[in-house]
Design a protein around this motif. Structure first.
Motif, PDB file in Angstrom:
ATOM      1  N   ILE A   4       0.132  -3.366   3.743  1.00  0.00           N
ATOM      2  CA  ILE A   4       0.100  -4.419   2.713  1.00  0.00           C
ATOM      3  C   ILE A   4      -1.262  -5.090   2.651  1.00  0.00           C
ATOM      4  O   ILE A   4      -1.976  -5.163   3.658  1.00  0.00           O
ATOM      5  N   HIS A   5      -1.613  -5.539   1.460  1.00  0.00           N
ATOM      6  CA  HIS A   5      -2.831  -6.323   1.236  1.00  0.00           C
ATOM      7  C   HIS A   5      -2.450  -7.680   0.679  1.00  0.00           C
ATOM      8  O   HIS A   5      -1.536  -7.784  -0.134  1.00  0.00           O
ATOM      9  N   GLY A   6      -3.186  -8.715   1.088  1.00  0.00           N
ATOM     10  CA  GLY A   6      -3.045 -10.037   0.469  1.00  0.00           C
ATOM     11  C   GLY A   6      -4.414 -10.659   0.282  1.00  0.00           C
ATOM     12  O   GLY A   6      -5.262 -10.560   1.173  1.00  0.00           O
TER      13      GLY A   6
ATOM     14  N   THR B 120      -5.113  -8.219  10.356  1.00  0.00           N
ATOM     15  CA  THR B 120      -5.506  -6.933   9.753  1.00  0.00           C
ATOM     16  C   THR B 120      -5.159  -5.753  10.648  1.00  0.00           C
ATOM     17  O   THR B 120      -4.642  -4.738  10.186  1.00  0.00           O
TER      18      THR B 120
ATOM     19  N   ARG C 195       2.985  -6.832   9.241  1.00  0.00           N
ATOM     20  CA  ARG C 195       2.252  -5.798   9.986  1.00  0.00           C
ATOM     21  C   ARG C 195       2.703  -5.737  11.447  1.00  0.00           C
ATOM     22  O   ARG C 195       2.765  -4.662  12.050  1.00  0.00           O
TER      23      ARG C 195
ATOM     24  N   LYS D  59       0.839  -1.200   0.000  1.00  0.00           N
ATOM     25  CA  LYS D  59       0.000   0.000   0.000  1.00  0.00           C
ATOM     26  C   LYS D  59       0.879   1.258   0.000  1.00  0.00           C
ATOM     27  O   LYS D  59       2.100   1.171   0.228  1.00  0.00           O
TER      28      LYS D  59
ATOM     29  N   TYR E 271      -6.964   6.319   1.171  1.00  0.00           N
ATOM     30  CA  TYR E 271      -5.645   5.790   1.559  1.00  0.00           C
ATOM     31  C   TYR E 271      -4.988   5.087   0.356  1.00  0.00           C
ATOM     32  O   TYR E 271      -3.833   5.360   0.020  1.00  0.00           O
TER      33      TYR E 271
ATOM     34  N   ARG F  96      -1.030 -14.721   3.874  1.00  0.00           N
ATOM     35  CA  ARG F  96      -1.750 -13.994   4.935  1.00  0.00           C
ATOM     36  C   ARG F  96      -1.035 -14.134   6.283  1.00  0.00           C
ATOM     37  O   ARG F  96      -1.041 -13.216   7.092  1.00  0.00           O
TER      38      ARG F  96
ATOM     39  N   TYR G  93     -11.976  -2.892  -3.587  1.00  0.00           N
ATOM     40  CA  TYR G  93     -12.535  -3.094  -2.242  1.00  0.00           C
ATOM     41  C   TYR G  93     -14.067  -3.110  -2.244  1.00  0.00           C
ATOM     42  O   TYR G  93     -14.680  -2.794  -1.227  1.00  0.00           O
TER      43      TYR G  93
ATOM     44  N   LEU H 245     -16.341  -4.212   0.607  1.00  0.00           N
ATOM     45  CA  LEU H 245     -16.358  -3.424   1.855  1.00  0.00           C
ATOM     46  C   LEU H 245     -17.105  -2.101   1.684  1.00  0.00           C
ATOM     47  O   LEU H 245     -17.066  -1.247   2.570  1.00  0.00           O
TER      48      LEU H 245
ATOM     49  N   LEU I  60     -10.625   4.288   3.450  1.00  0.00           N
ATOM     50  CA  LEU I  60      -9.815   3.209   2.866  1.00  0.00           C
ATOM     51  C   LEU I  60      -9.477   3.531   1.400  1.00  0.00           C
ATOM     52  O   LEU I  60      -8.323   3.402   0.975  1.00  0.00           O
TER      53      LEU I  60
ATOM     54  N   ASN J  24      -1.827  -0.109   7.370  1.00  0.00           N
ATOM     55  CA  ASN J  24      -1.293  -1.454   7.658  1.00  0.00           C
ATOM     56  C   ASN J  24      -0.452  -2.031   6.518  1.00  0.00           C
ATOM     57  O   ASN J  24      -0.286  -3.243   6.409  1.00  0.00           O
TER      58      ASN J  24
ATOM     59  N   PHE K 148     -15.703   2.698   7.206  1.00  0.00           N
ATOM     60  CA  PHE K 148     -14.331   3.122   6.905  1.00  0.00           C
ATOM     61  C   PHE K 148     -14.016   3.120   5.412  1.00  0.00           C
ATOM     62  O   PHE K 148     -12.900   3.453   5.014  1.00  0.00           O
TER      63      PHE K 148
ATOM     64  N   MET L  53      -4.689   0.184  11.922  1.00  0.00           N
ATOM     65  CA  MET L  53      -5.380  -0.531  10.845  1.00  0.00           C
ATOM     66  C   MET L  53      -5.398   0.260   9.531  1.00  0.00           C
ATOM     67  O   MET L  53      -5.262  -0.307   8.458  1.00  0.00           O
TER      68      MET L  53
END
Ligand code: RTP
Length: 148
Positions: free
Chosen positions: A114-116, A91, A102, A9, A64, A85, A49, A52, A61, A112, A57, A109
């Motif tokens: 990175i995303h996977g 998370t 993380r 990210k 960000y 993960r 996303y 979500l 998000l 954080n 949020f 949060m």
């Protein structure tokens, strides 16, 4: 072989953690199949996303994720989705174990790092979204040294 989508990210890129993160996946034995530095727009981030979108949020998000370039990657290997993960950690960095990305580098949060992908099915969707041009078929010669 299983593949996952991993994204560093904007905070991870700005903080100079790209090399460290790639190194952790490489040293584990996973293969880097595709990678690009890319700044995405609002509609693309909303699509990534979309599950979500009803969460409070969500706007923060999306802001960000579009706040700077991200590193989008595809990694390959046995159980790479779930093991990836684990390498990333929980998370909420307050709950991420030390030794995870993380757990070692993040505090809150909303930053954080990175995303996977959270499932093989979502990995397939995310790889198609981020790499519509396709992925190299190159086969690593390391295979017999990592898998019996
Ligand atoms: P990611 O998709 O980024 O890998 O994260 P994840 O699966 O571990 O978590 P997910 O529930 O899918 O949430 C996606 C990202 O949204 C941000 N978030 N903020 N403020 C909050 O309550 C909150 N909850 C989630 C995080 O950046 C999280 O990684």
């Amino acid at each position: 072989m299983e593949q996952t989508f991993i994204m560093i990210k904007p905070d991870g890129v700005q903080r100079g953690l790209v090399g460290e993160i790639i190194s952790r996946f490489e040293k584990k034995g996973f293969y880097l199949k595709a990678m690009k530095l890319i700044t995405v727009n609002k509609s693309f981030a909303e699509k990534h996303y979309e599950d979500l979108s009803s969460r409070p949020f969500f706007p923060a998000l999306v802001n960000y994720i579009i706040s700077g370039p991200v590193v989008a990657m595809v990694w390959e290997g046995k159980n790479v989705v779930s093991t990836g993960r684990k390498i990333i950690g929980a998370t909420n960095p307050a709950d991420s174990a030390p030794g995870t990305i993380r757990g070692d580098y993040a505090i809150v949060m909303g930053r954080n790092i990175i995303h996977g992908s959270d499932s093989v099915e979502n990995a397939r969707k995310e790889i198609a979204l981020w790499f519509p041009e396709g992925i190299s078929e190159f086969k690593s010669s390391l295979h017999p040294w990592i898998y019996e």
